[in-house]
Design an enzyme around this catalytic site. Structure first.
Site, PDB file in Angstrom:
ATOM      1  N   SER A  69       0.880  -1.178   0.000  1.00  0.00           N
ATOM      2  CA  SER A  69       0.000   0.000   0.000  1.00  0.00           C
ATOM      3  C   SER A  69       0.910   1.219   0.000  1.00  0.00           C
ATOM      4  O   SER A  69       2.127   1.081   0.108  1.00  0.00           O
ATOM      5  CB  SER A  69      -0.912   0.019   1.230  1.00  0.00           C
ATOM      6  OG  SER A  69      -0.200   0.423   2.364  1.00  0.00           O
ATOM      7  N   GLY A  98      -2.089   1.333   6.242  1.00  0.00           N
ATOM      8  CA  GLY A  98      -2.553   0.274   7.139  1.00  0.00           C
ATOM      9  C   GLY A  98      -1.771  -1.026   7.054  1.00  0.00           C
ATOM     10  O   GLY A  98      -2.233  -2.060   7.537  1.00  0.00           O
ATOM     11  N   LYS A  99      -0.557  -0.982   6.470  1.00  0.00           N
ATOM     12  CA  LYS A  99       0.246  -2.206   6.347  1.00  0.00           C
ATOM     13  C   LYS A  99       0.607  -2.791   7.707  1.00  0.00           C
ATOM     14  O   LYS A  99       0.444  -3.979   7.950  1.00  0.00           O
ATOM     15  CB  LYS A  99       1.566  -1.922   5.603  1.00  0.00           C
ATOM     16  CG  LYS A  99       1.412  -1.581   4.143  1.00  0.00           C
ATOM     17  CD  LYS A  99       2.761  -1.440   3.473  1.00  0.00           C
ATOM     18  CE  LYS A  99       3.620  -0.356   4.061  1.00  0.00           C
ATOM     19  NZ  LYS A  99       3.066   1.006   3.960  1.00  0.00           N
ATOM     20  N   THR A 100       1.128  -1.931   8.583  1.00  0.00           N
ATOM     21  CA  THR A 100       1.627  -2.434   9.861  1.00  0.00           C
ATOM     22  C   THR A 100       0.471  -2.887  10.758  1.00  0.00           C
ATOM     23  O   THR A 100       0.591  -3.875  11.485  1.00  0.00           O
ATOM     24  CB  THR A 100       2.495  -1.365  10.547  1.00  0.00           C
ATOM     25  OG1 THR A 100       3.516  -0.995   9.616  1.00  0.00           O
ATOM     26  CG2 THR A 100       3.158  -1.895  11.788  1.00  0.00           C
ATOM     27  N   ASP A 107       7.975  -6.943   7.848  1.00  0.00           N
ATOM     28  CA  ASP A 107       7.521  -5.553   7.810  1.00  0.00           C
ATOM     29  C   ASP A 107       8.477  -4.737   6.942  1.00  0.00           C
ATOM     30  O   ASP A 107       9.672  -5.031   6.886  1.00  0.00           O
ATOM     31  CB  ASP A 107       7.482  -4.988   9.238  1.00  0.00           C
ATOM     32  CG  ASP A 107       6.736  -3.658   9.313  1.00  0.00           C
ATOM     33  OD1 ASP A 107       5.762  -3.478   8.565  1.00  0.00           O
ATOM     34  OD2 ASP A 107       7.126  -2.803  10.128  1.00  0.00           O
ATOM     35  N   GLU A 108       7.977  -3.708   6.286  1.00  0.00           N
ATOM     36  CA  GLU A 108       8.787  -2.808   5.434  1.00  0.00           C
ATOM     37  C   GLU A 108       9.708  -3.614   4.508  1.00  0.00           C
ATOM     38  O   GLU A 108      10.911  -3.387   4.441  1.00  0.00           O
ATOM     39  CB  GLU A 108       9.613  -1.837   6.297  1.00  0.00           C
ATOM     40  CG  GLU A 108       8.822  -1.021   7.309  1.00  0.00           C
ATOM     41  CD  GLU A 108       7.904   0.043   6.705  1.00  0.00           C
ATOM     42  OE1 GLU A 108       7.884   0.187   5.467  1.00  0.00           O
ATOM     43  OE2 GLU A 108       7.195   0.705   7.481  1.00  0.00           O
ATOM     44  N   CYS A 120      -7.093  15.528  -1.007  1.00  0.00           N
ATOM     45  CA  CYS A 120      -8.278  15.899  -1.781  1.00  0.00           C
ATOM     46  C   CYS A 120      -9.405  14.875  -1.607  1.00  0.00           C
ATOM     47  O   CYS A 120     -10.502  15.052  -2.117  1.00  0.00           O
ATOM     48  CB  CYS A 120      -7.920  16.032  -3.258  1.00  0.00           C
ATOM     49  SG  CYS A 120      -7.664  14.452  -4.069  1.00  0.00           S
ATOM     50  N   CYS A 135      -2.760  11.331  -4.179  1.00  0.00           N
ATOM     51  CA  CYS A 135      -3.340  10.650  -5.339  1.00  0.00           C
ATOM     52  C   CYS A 135      -2.518  11.036  -6.575  1.00  0.00           C
ATOM     53  O   CYS A 135      -1.675  11.932  -6.519  1.00  0.00           O
ATOM     54  CB  CYS A 135      -4.802  11.039  -5.519  1.00  0.00           C
ATOM     55  SG  CYS A 135      -5.033  12.705  -6.176  1.00  0.00           S
TER      56      CYS A 135
HETATM   57 ZN   LIG Z   1      -5.370  14.211  -4.442  1.00  0.00          ZN
END
Ligand SMILES: [Zn+2]
Length: 213
Positions: free
Chosen positions: A9, A14-16, A86-87, A149, A187
């Site tokens: 991600s 929210g990976k960890t 992790d990572e 945004c 984004c």
């Molecule tokens: Zn954006």
């Protein structure tokens, strides 16, 4: 044999939290797990910390060129039900090859969590390229990471002294203690607008677009 899974991600995606919840679910049922992270991730030292306050000590704090296929490390993971990394973008290609080998020759499932791209919007490392090449399952972690945004964040933009930049070392760990730099999930549209548009590459592409329009 077991699978190797790559879950990626953007930053703050929210990976960890996902990793620590997985660890908790296994350990709640008394299954042994092995948690690995690279020593290059200095945040939390020998612990994995999530934004919602969960934490767990790592079992292997992996040095930059350390092999996982040593007797010492094998002793730590061989009875595990799963290996969680992790990572994983901080691991090198060789270490990813070794994890794949552990899944497919030693039969222990491996779940690697990591970033897909760096602050320049490029594949983070050779390790990540290799994760995409060999993982049996590749999953994007459901996006909890939103751009300012409101759209889904894809990029991890770097800000130095409050200004977006495409310069600096490839790896700069945000330990949350230094105020001069930070990462901002953006984004694609906002990444183009705020970060990319000043670069030669983007200017040339924009010129081509102007020409054909
Ligand atoms: Zn954006």
């Amino acid at each position: 044999m077991a699978d190797m899974i790559f879950k990626y991600s953007s930053m703050s995606g929210g990976k960890t939290i996902n990793l620590l919840q997985t660890a908790f679910s296994y350990e709640e049922k008394n299954f042994k797990i092995t948690l690995i992270k690279s020593i290059q991730d200095t945040k939390g030292k020998n612990k994995v910390l999530s934004r919602n306050g969960m934490q767990r000590e790592v079992d292997i704090l992996l040095h930059k060129d350390e092999s996982l296929l040593t007797t010492k490390n094998y002793q730590k993971y061989y009875t595990s039900k799963v290996i969680l990394v992790d990572e994983s973008e901080l691991l090198n290609k060789r270490q990813i090859q070794e994890l794949w080998t552990i899944a497919h020759l030693i039969n222990i499932p491996v779940i690697c969590y990591g970033l897909k791209s760096n602050f320049k919007g490029e594949i983070f490392s050779d390790g990540v390229s290799h994760l995409f090449a060999v993982s049996d399952i590749i999953e994007e972690i459901g996006s909890t990471s939103l751009c300012e945004c409101g759209k889904k964040a894809i990029f991890n933009a770097r800000k130095i002294n409050d200004k977006y930049t495409l310069d600096g070392p490839d790896i700069l760990i945000d330990e949350g203690t230094k105020k001069e730099f930070e990462y901002v999930p953006l984004c694609s549209d906002c990444y183009m607008k705020y970060v990319k548009i000043g670069s030669e590459e983007a200017k040339n592409l924009a010129k081509l677009v102007d020409k054909i329009r």
